[in-house]
Every structure is written in C-alpha cells, then in structure tokens.
Design an enzyme around this catalytic site. Structure first.
Site, PDB file in Angstrom:
ATOM      1  N   ASN A 166       0.807  -1.223   0.000  1.00  0.00           N
ATOM      2  CA  ASN A 166       0.000   0.000   0.000  1.00  0.00           C
ATOM      3  C   ASN A 166       0.842   1.276   0.000  1.00  0.00           C
ATOM      4  O   ASN A 166       0.436   2.298  -0.534  1.00  0.00           O
ATOM      5  CB  ASN A 166      -0.903  -0.047   1.253  1.00  0.00           C
ATOM      6  CG  ASN A 166      -1.424   1.307   1.651  1.00  0.00           C
ATOM      7  OD1 ASN A 166      -2.366   1.821   1.048  1.00  0.00           O
ATOM      8  ND2 ASN A 166      -0.806   1.914   2.673  1.00  0.00           N
ATOM      9  N   TYR A 218       3.851  11.214  -9.983  1.00  0.00           N
ATOM     10  CA  TYR A 218       3.150  10.237  -9.136  1.00  0.00           C
ATOM     11  C   TYR A 218       2.225   9.375 -10.012  1.00  0.00           C
ATOM     12  O   TYR A 218       2.247   8.142  -9.931  1.00  0.00           O
ATOM     13  CB  TYR A 218       2.355  10.963  -8.048  1.00  0.00           C
ATOM     14  CG  TYR A 218       1.314  10.092  -7.385  1.00  0.00           C
ATOM     15  CD1 TYR A 218       1.677   9.170  -6.400  1.00  0.00           C
ATOM     16  CD2 TYR A 218      -0.034  10.169  -7.755  1.00  0.00           C
ATOM     17  CE1 TYR A 218       0.727   8.349  -5.806  1.00  0.00           C
ATOM     18  CE2 TYR A 218      -0.982   9.359  -7.164  1.00  0.00           C
ATOM     19  CZ  TYR A 218      -0.604   8.455  -6.187  1.00  0.00           C
ATOM     20  OH  TYR A 218      -1.548   7.641  -5.601  1.00  0.00           O
ATOM     21  N   LYS A 274       2.353   5.324 -10.933  1.00  0.00           N
ATOM     22  CA  LYS A 274       1.234   4.395 -10.751  1.00  0.00           C
ATOM     23  C   LYS A 274       0.873   3.700 -12.075  1.00  0.00           C
ATOM     24  O   LYS A 274       0.447   2.551 -12.092  1.00  0.00           O
ATOM     25  CB  LYS A 274       0.014   5.150 -10.188  1.00  0.00           C
ATOM     26  CG  LYS A 274       0.202   5.598  -8.742  1.00  0.00           C
ATOM     27  CD  LYS A 274       0.211   4.395  -7.824  1.00  0.00           C
ATOM     28  CE  LYS A 274       0.565   4.721  -6.404  1.00  0.00           C
ATOM     29  NZ  LYS A 274       0.551   3.556  -5.515  1.00  0.00           N
TER      30      LYS A 274
HETATM   31  N1  NAP Z   1      -5.554   9.054  -1.036  1.00  0.00           N
HETATM   32  C1  NAP Z   1      -5.969   8.913  -2.285  1.00  0.00           C
HETATM   33  O1  NAP Z   1      -6.831   9.675  -2.773  1.00  0.00           O
HETATM   34  C2  NAP Z   1      -5.426   7.791  -3.151  1.00  0.00           C
HETATM   35  C3  NAP Z   1      -5.978   7.619  -4.424  1.00  0.00           C
HETATM   36  C4  NAP Z   1      -5.492   6.593  -5.229  1.00  0.00           C
HETATM   37  C5  NAP Z   1      -4.492   5.762  -4.765  1.00  0.00           C
HETATM   38  N2  NAP Z   1      -3.964   5.957  -3.520  1.00  0.00           N
HETATM   39  C6  NAP Z   1      -2.914   5.030  -3.069  1.00  0.00           C
HETATM   40  O2  NAP Z   1      -3.242   4.536  -1.789  1.00  0.00           O
HETATM   41  C7  NAP Z   1      -2.054   4.164  -1.088  1.00  0.00           C
HETATM   42  C8  NAP Z   1      -2.081   4.759   0.316  1.00  0.00           C
HETATM   43  O3  NAP Z   1      -2.036   6.168   0.203  1.00  0.00           O
HETATM   44  P1  NAP Z   1      -2.678   7.142   1.292  1.00  0.00           P
HETATM   45  O4  NAP Z   1      -3.635   7.999   0.573  1.00  0.00           O
HETATM   46  O5  NAP Z   1      -3.102   6.400   2.485  1.00  0.00           O
HETATM   47  O6  NAP Z   1      -1.411   8.069   1.597  1.00  0.00           O
HETATM   48  P2  NAP Z   1      -0.609   8.324   2.962  1.00  0.00           P
HETATM   49  O7  NAP Z   1      -1.556   8.613   4.047  1.00  0.00           O
HETATM   50  O8  NAP Z   1       0.404   9.340   2.590  1.00  0.00           O
HETATM   51  O9  NAP Z   1       0.095   6.921   3.232  1.00  0.00           O
HETATM   52  C9  NAP Z   1       1.221   6.540   2.502  1.00  0.00           C
HETATM   53  C10 NAP Z   1       2.050   5.620   3.360  1.00  0.00           C
HETATM   54  O10 NAP Z   1       3.213   5.249   2.604  1.00  0.00           O
HETATM   55  C11 NAP Z   1       4.338   5.426   3.446  1.00  0.00           C
HETATM   56  N3  NAP Z   1       5.588   5.644   2.736  1.00  0.00           N
HETATM   57  C12 NAP Z   1       5.951   6.668   1.941  1.00  0.00           C
HETATM   58  N4  NAP Z   1       7.236   6.542   1.561  1.00  0.00           N
HETATM   59  C13 NAP Z   1       7.695   5.400   2.140  1.00  0.00           C
HETATM   60  C14 NAP Z   1       8.935   4.733   2.158  1.00  0.00           C
HETATM   61  N5  NAP Z   1      10.005   5.230   1.537  1.00  0.00           N
HETATM   62  N6  NAP Z   1       9.053   3.589   2.853  1.00  0.00           N
HETATM   63  C15 NAP Z   1       7.992   3.083   3.533  1.00  0.00           C
HETATM   64  N7  NAP Z   1       6.796   3.675   3.572  1.00  0.00           N
HETATM   65  C16 NAP Z   1       6.648   4.824   2.883  1.00  0.00           C
HETATM   66  C17 NAP Z   1       3.996   6.643   4.301  1.00  0.00           C
HETATM   67  O11 NAP Z   1       4.875   6.711   5.424  1.00  0.00           O
HETATM   68  P3  NAP Z   1       5.203   8.127   6.141  1.00  0.00           P
HETATM   69  O12 NAP Z   1       3.988   8.470   6.949  1.00  0.00           O
HETATM   70  O13 NAP Z   1       6.398   7.800   6.962  1.00  0.00           O
HETATM   71  O14 NAP Z   1       5.462   9.121   5.052  1.00  0.00           O
HETATM   72  C18 NAP Z   1       2.560   6.296   4.653  1.00  0.00           C
HETATM   73  O15 NAP Z   1       2.532   5.380   5.688  1.00  0.00           O
HETATM   74  C19 NAP Z   1      -0.903   4.660  -1.952  1.00  0.00           C
HETATM   75  O16 NAP Z   1      -0.413   3.583  -2.719  1.00  0.00           O
HETATM   76  C20 NAP Z   1      -1.547   5.682  -2.866  1.00  0.00           C
HETATM   77  O17 NAP Z   1      -0.857   5.830  -4.074  1.00  0.00           O
HETATM   78  C21 NAP Z   1      -4.411   6.945  -2.697  1.00  0.00           C
END
Ligand code: NAP
Length: 306
Positions: free
Chosen positions: A113, A214, A218
């Site tokens: 994730n 980004y 993806k």
């Molecule tokens: N939110 C949306 O609208 C959305 C839409 C489509 C897809 N997504 C996908 O959903 C997934 C979760 O995203 P989210 O929205 O929950 O974002 P988020 O709250 O920013 O969570 C992302 C997570 O990834 C971790 N991360 C980033 N860089 C890392 C690294 N180098 N090593 C290990 N962990 C790392 C972050 O850790 P830190 O807290 O330490 O930075 C955080 O725990 C992602 O794959 C994103 O692309 C999200």
C-alpha cells in the site's frame, strides 16, 4: 473510465469485505500502515480477528502511534506489530523480507500500500548486493524507487512465503494486493514518451514532468503487476495477485508535495466528494476477499474494472 462512472463509483457505499470467517488466525503485512488507507486497512484486519498484522513502516514512532490507535479502536492487544521498512532503500526491503521469512510462520497477504507523492525531483542512492565490497550505488528518482521498484521487489521476495502458506494451509488463499490509482490513466502520453526505455527514461531529470510523476509511477505499476500475474499464475503458486484503485480519499498523500499542489488536491477532494480513509480501505481489503478471477486484474469500487 468516464467522468460520470467515476463519480458514481466514488459516491457508492462500499461493503466491508473482511470478517472473522475470512481473517481469523491469519497473518498479514500492510506497508505504509502508520497513517491513511494503510492504517485503516490494518485496523479492519485486527478487528476481523487476524492473528498477526505487521505494520511495515519507515518511522518507528509513527508505527507505535498507529499500533496504539489500532489497539484502542479494536480492544485487541499484541496483534499489530511494528516492523521497519523503508522502500527508499533496497537493503531495507531485503532485510524486511528476510525477517518475514524467518519470523512468520505463515503469510496470508501482503498489502503493498505504501507510496509517496512528490512533485519535485529528488533522488535516492540505491545500493546493490555489492555494497559491502564498496560498490557505488545508483541514483534514482525517489517516487519510482518507492512506488514501483521497491514495491515490486518486496512482492517478489515475499511471493515464496505466500506460496508456501498456500501449500501448508489449505484453507488459505494468499494474496499479493498492490495499491495503484486510476489517476494513472490520465498520463498515458507521458509513458509513450519513454516507452523505449522506461526506467532510464524515468531517471532522466531533463525529461521528467514532476507534476505527473506520481500518476506516471502508478501507470508503470500496472503492466508490472500484469507481468507478475502472467509469470506466477495461481495454478502454480496458489497466490492471487491483484491491484486496487481506492478512489479519491481524504488522506495526507500529497503532504510531501508543494503547498499549491496540496491546495489543488484539497479543493478537488471537496468538489468531488472524496472518500474517508476508512471507506478507501474497504476497496483495498476487497483484494483479499475477492476470488481467483481477480488475478492480474485492476479492481476499483470493490469490483473488477478493466
Ligand atoms: N488518497 C488517495 O486519494 C489515493 C488515491 C489513489 C491511490 N492511492 C494510493 O493509496 C495508497 C495509500 O495512500 P494514502 O492515501 O493512504 O497516503 P498516505 O496517508 O500518505 O500513506 C502513505 C504511506 O506510505 C508510506 N511511505 C511513503 N514513503 C515510504 C517509504 N520510503 N518507505 C515506507 N513507507 C513509505 C507513508 O509513510 P510516512 O507516513 O512515513 O510518510 C505512509 O505510511 C498509496 O499507494 C496511494 O498511491 C491513494
């Protein structure tokens, strides 16, 4: 996906796909589970009576805070464990995979994730297996390393553990669930411009359009998952590999990008009606509840959407 279709799906109330019948006694890894969609995914797994849920995070204090939040919300202690994983370092990915192999008796799913949203060019220096012998690392753009290369490497390194679980625990249908994004499809032209040599192209700062980076990271993930799915069919491994679009969600995903991009995303979230992180986590959990027909498929709104 047409705009109307996207909005309709975005506003749908989603079912909770996991239950104690599915999760009791099982072991899961969720990367990036200190916050956002990963945290909510882990919380649901603990609540659904999973035996072990590994919070694979790069910050130990943030992981501990998440563990405490999960324990307070679910009333279940000692199920969530914080393990260190930094996807910006291949060494960290390898160490994590070795630890999982050594310390986990079984692995029922890896939820890949974690991802990072960067709109400025930064690089990390990756070290290969020859680092001990003084091999100089290669500089690579950070979001490609985190979102594509390390995510794939981790999946590949843990695939044998998932397959072993499928062999030893006949009721388990292990899953490799990779979280992607429908935003990917908005940048098809960017991929065309580097199609001849994708990874060198992505590492060329002069060619990079960081506004789209980004989404492009993806997009690159999608053919990688499809290739993995072709190479490792469930008939051979017992493992189903699928990918998930969680839709637009209210999380801090854009927090490492410039303030104007964060503002843009915030406005978009209000206009479109973004999901809560909890609702978004349901789409991710669908990756373990859905059947073998989802192997290699793009799932969105808890359905196959090809
Ligand atoms: N939110 C949306 O609208 C959305 C839409 C489509 C897809 N997504 C996908 O959903 C997934 C979760 O995203 P989210 O929205 O929950 O974002 P988020 O709250 O920013 O969570 C992302 C997570 O990834 C971790 N991360 C980033 N860089 C890392 C690294 N180098 N090593 C290990 N962990 C790392 C972050 O850790 P830190 O807290 O330490 O930075 C955080 O725990 C992602 O794959 C994103 O692309 C999200």
């Amino acid at each position: 996906m047409l705009m109307w279709e996207f909005l309709k799906e975005q506003w749908n109330t989603l079912p909770l796909p996991v239950s104690p019948e599915l999760c009791a006694g099982k072991t899961y890894i969720v990367t990036g589970s200190n916050i956002g969609l990963g945290l909510e995914t882990a919380k649901h797994l603990v609540r659904a009576q999973a035996a072990r849920v590994i919070l694979a995070v790069r910050s130990a204090p943030a992981g501990e805070r998440a563990r405490e939040e999960i324990e307070a919300a679910t009333g279940r202690r000692g199920v969530a464990e914080v393990w260190s994983l930094n996807l910006a370092s291949y060494d960290s990915v390898r160490r994590f995979a070795r630890r999982a192999d050594d310390e986990l008796d079984r692995l029922d799913a890896l939820f890949a994730n974690a991802a990072v949203y960067l709109d400025q060019w930064t690089t990390v220096t990756s070290t290969g297996d020859g680092a001990d012998q003084g091999e100089v690392g290669k500089e690579e753009e950070t979001s490609v390393v985190v979102n594509d290369i390390s995510t794939t490497l981790l999946g590949l390194l843990l695939l044998p553990k998932l397959a072993d679980t499928a062999r030893r625990f006949l009721q388990s249908k292990p899953r490799l669930v990779i979280v992607t994004s429908a935003l990917a499809f908005s940048v098809r032209d960017d991929l065309d411009s580097i199609r001849d040599d994708v990874f060198d192209g992505l590492n060329d700062q002069k060619k990079a359009n960081m506004r789209n980076r980004y989404a492009l990271s993806k997009l690159v993930q999608i053919p990688i998952v499809r290739r993995l799915a072709r190479l490792y069919p469930p008939e051979k491994t017992g493992v189903v590999i699928n990918m998930i679009n969680p839709g637009l969600c209210r999380t801090g995903l854009a927090r490492y990008s410039t303030w104007y991009y964060q503002l843009y995303i915030d406005v978009l979230r209000v206009l479109i009606g973004a999901r809560t992180a909890e609702a978004g986590s349901r789409t991710i959990l669908y990756g373990v509840a859905a059947g073998e027909e989802t192997h290699g498929k793009f799932l969105s709104g808890c359905e196959i959407k090809e």
